[in-house]
Enzyme design. Structure first.
Site, PDB file in Angstrom:
ATOM      1  N   ASP A 283      -3.450  -6.707   0.932  1.00 57.51           N
ATOM      2  CA  ASP A 283      -2.399  -5.576   0.666  1.00 57.51           C
ATOM      3  C   ASP A 283      -1.091  -5.857  -0.288  1.00 57.51           C
ATOM      4  O   ASP A 283      -0.274  -5.516  -0.447  1.00 57.51           O
ATOM      5  CB  ASP A 283      -1.632  -5.392   1.782  1.00 57.51           C
ATOM      6  CG  ASP A 283      -0.816  -6.186   2.370  1.00 57.51           C
ATOM      7  OD1 ASP A 283      -1.243  -7.892   2.802  1.00 57.51           O
ATOM      8  OD2 ASP A 283       0.604  -6.047   3.161  1.00 57.51           O
TER       9      ASP A 283
ATOM     10  N   ASP B 219      -7.070  -9.869   5.966  1.00 56.13           N
ATOM     11  CA  ASP B 219      -5.218 -10.383   5.602  1.00 56.13           C
ATOM     12  C   ASP B 219      -5.414  -9.623   7.295  1.00 56.13           C
ATOM     13  O   ASP B 219      -5.006  -8.688   7.523  1.00 56.13           O
ATOM     14  CB  ASP B 219      -4.893  -9.961   4.871  1.00 56.13           C
ATOM     15  CG  ASP B 219      -3.620 -10.302   4.587  1.00 56.13           C
ATOM     16  OD1 ASP B 219      -3.099 -11.579   5.343  1.00 56.13           O
ATOM     17  OD2 ASP B 219      -2.414  -9.770   4.572  1.00 56.13           O
TER      18      ASP B 219
ATOM     19  N   ASP C 123      -0.573  -9.477   7.852  1.00 56.24           N
ATOM     20  CA  ASP C 123       0.742  -8.681   7.460  1.00 56.24           C
ATOM     21  C   ASP C 123       0.547  -7.635   7.132  1.00 56.24           C
ATOM     22  O   ASP C 123      -0.381  -7.769   5.688  1.00 56.24           O
ATOM     23  CB  ASP C 123       1.654  -9.303   7.428  1.00 56.24           C
ATOM     24  CG  ASP C 123       3.070  -8.543   7.719  1.00 56.24           C
ATOM     25  OD1 ASP C 123       3.085  -7.326   8.500  1.00 56.24           O
ATOM     26  OD2 ASP C 123       3.826  -9.576   7.687  1.00 56.24           O
TER      27      ASP C 123
END
Length: 342
Positions: free
Chosen positions: A218, A21, A23
């Site tokens: 995250d 991923d 961000d």
């Protein structure tokens, strides 16, 4: 949590692709996250590294340029976007060359046009489908056109349904809120391409020819749930949205296989989770961190030298009870609060 033998094997052992991923994993705001660039470049020397994003407002070229600016060795073909995954659904839903009503920006319109579809912004053009993705310019008029078109029963595809999107000034409404507005008007839901749905993971696996990939994210609700649904090994890195409190409370579908403090740990031996019983107490140990469970009471026995190891032990202990967190008395130390005890 997957138990790993504490030898020289790392999370990259036996892996043929790393899917990351963006961000919260690679960058936060305008800045690269500490150790992420060096760790991912190092990984790319032995396995294929790809980047997956739900953000539909930018093209793969734009994303690759941003990542390259941080020092990553990235090309556009290394980036899998939710519009690319949504296009796969669109191709299956309507004939080639159909007129499609697009709600979104260049990241979405460019992909639709490149595939030979005719883009329209008006329901009066009798579109064969509606495809919707995030763009800061999307407003009531565009959502209304989608609603008018969808009342005819045509297919509706959304790039993603993230409720929020991180911005420089804070957290803002994401594509999920815009999709919800249309849903409220038309009374049905779209087919979704992005995380946590599987099409975007399937697109990445096929592009990179991967059979044994590791996904790093995250967020539990999109990244980890999605990877688990797709049958991938999943790692949560604690540099973004979710932290100890969310990990401890994670339900079965959103639990990662691995927990990382930062991406340097991709290249380090992953510690084993050891468990044993002492009369009516169950003890979980990760290196020098130990957590004990007695009935519904979960307490830290030894915090140890690494907070991530303590979280690994605490998560394994809590998850192993088979109970939701509200049914347990959990040591506040395990989710970052003051207090608690040994």
């Amino acid at each position: 949590m997957t138990t790993r033998v504490a030898d020289d094997r790392t999370l990259l052992s036996g892996v043929d692709a790393v899917l990351a991923d963006l961000d919260g994993v690679v960058y936060r705001g305008r800045l690269a996250i500490d150790y992420a660039v060096d760790s991912l470049n190092r990984a790319s020397s032995s396995v294929r590294v790809g980047y997956i994003t739900n953000n539909a407002s930018r093209t793969a070229d734009t994303v690759a340029a941003q990542l390259s600016g941080y020092g990553l060795d990235v090309r556009a073909e290394d980036v899998v976007t939710s519009p690319q995954a949504a296009l796969r659904l669109l191709v299956d839903a309507v004939p080639a060359g159909s007129t499609v009503l697009v709600v979104g920006g260049e990241g979405l319109t460019s992909v639709v046009e490149e595939a030979g579809f005719v883009v329209t912004r008006s329901a009066e053009d009798s579109p064969a489908a509606v495809i919707q993705g995030f763009s800061p310019e999307v407003g009531w008029a565009q959502l209304a056109e989608a609603s008018y078109a969808l009342h005819t029963g045509i297919p509706w595809i959304a790039t993603n349904t993230d409720w929020t999107i991180p911005q420089e000034r804070g957290i803002a409404p994401g594509n999920g809120t815009l999709v919800s507005a249309v849903h409220s008007a038309v009374g049905r839901l779209p087919e979704v391409a992005g995380k946590p749905e599987t099409p975007i993971f399937t697109a990445a696996l096929e592009r990179f020819g991967a059979e044994n990939a590791l996904f790093i994210g995250d967020r539990l609700d999109t990244d980890i749930v999605g990877a688990n649904r797709a049958g991938l090994r999943s790692a949560l890195v604690l540099t973004g949205i979710d932290g100890a409190k969310q990990v401890i409370a994670a339900d079965a579908k959103s639990r990662p296989d691995f927990i990382l403090g930062d991406l340097r740990e991709l290249h380090e031996p992953y510690p084993s989770v050891e468990e044993h019983d002492e009369e009516d107490i169950h003890v979980v140990t990760v290196r020098d961190s130990s957590v004990a469970v007695r009935g519904t009471v979960v307490r830290v026995v030894q915090a140890g030298s690494d907070p991530v190891d303590l979280l690994r032990a605490g998560a394994a202990a809590v998850w192993g009870t088979g109970r939701a967190v509200y049914g347990l008395d959990i040591d506040p130390v395990l989710h970052g609060d003051d207090g608690g005890g040994v």
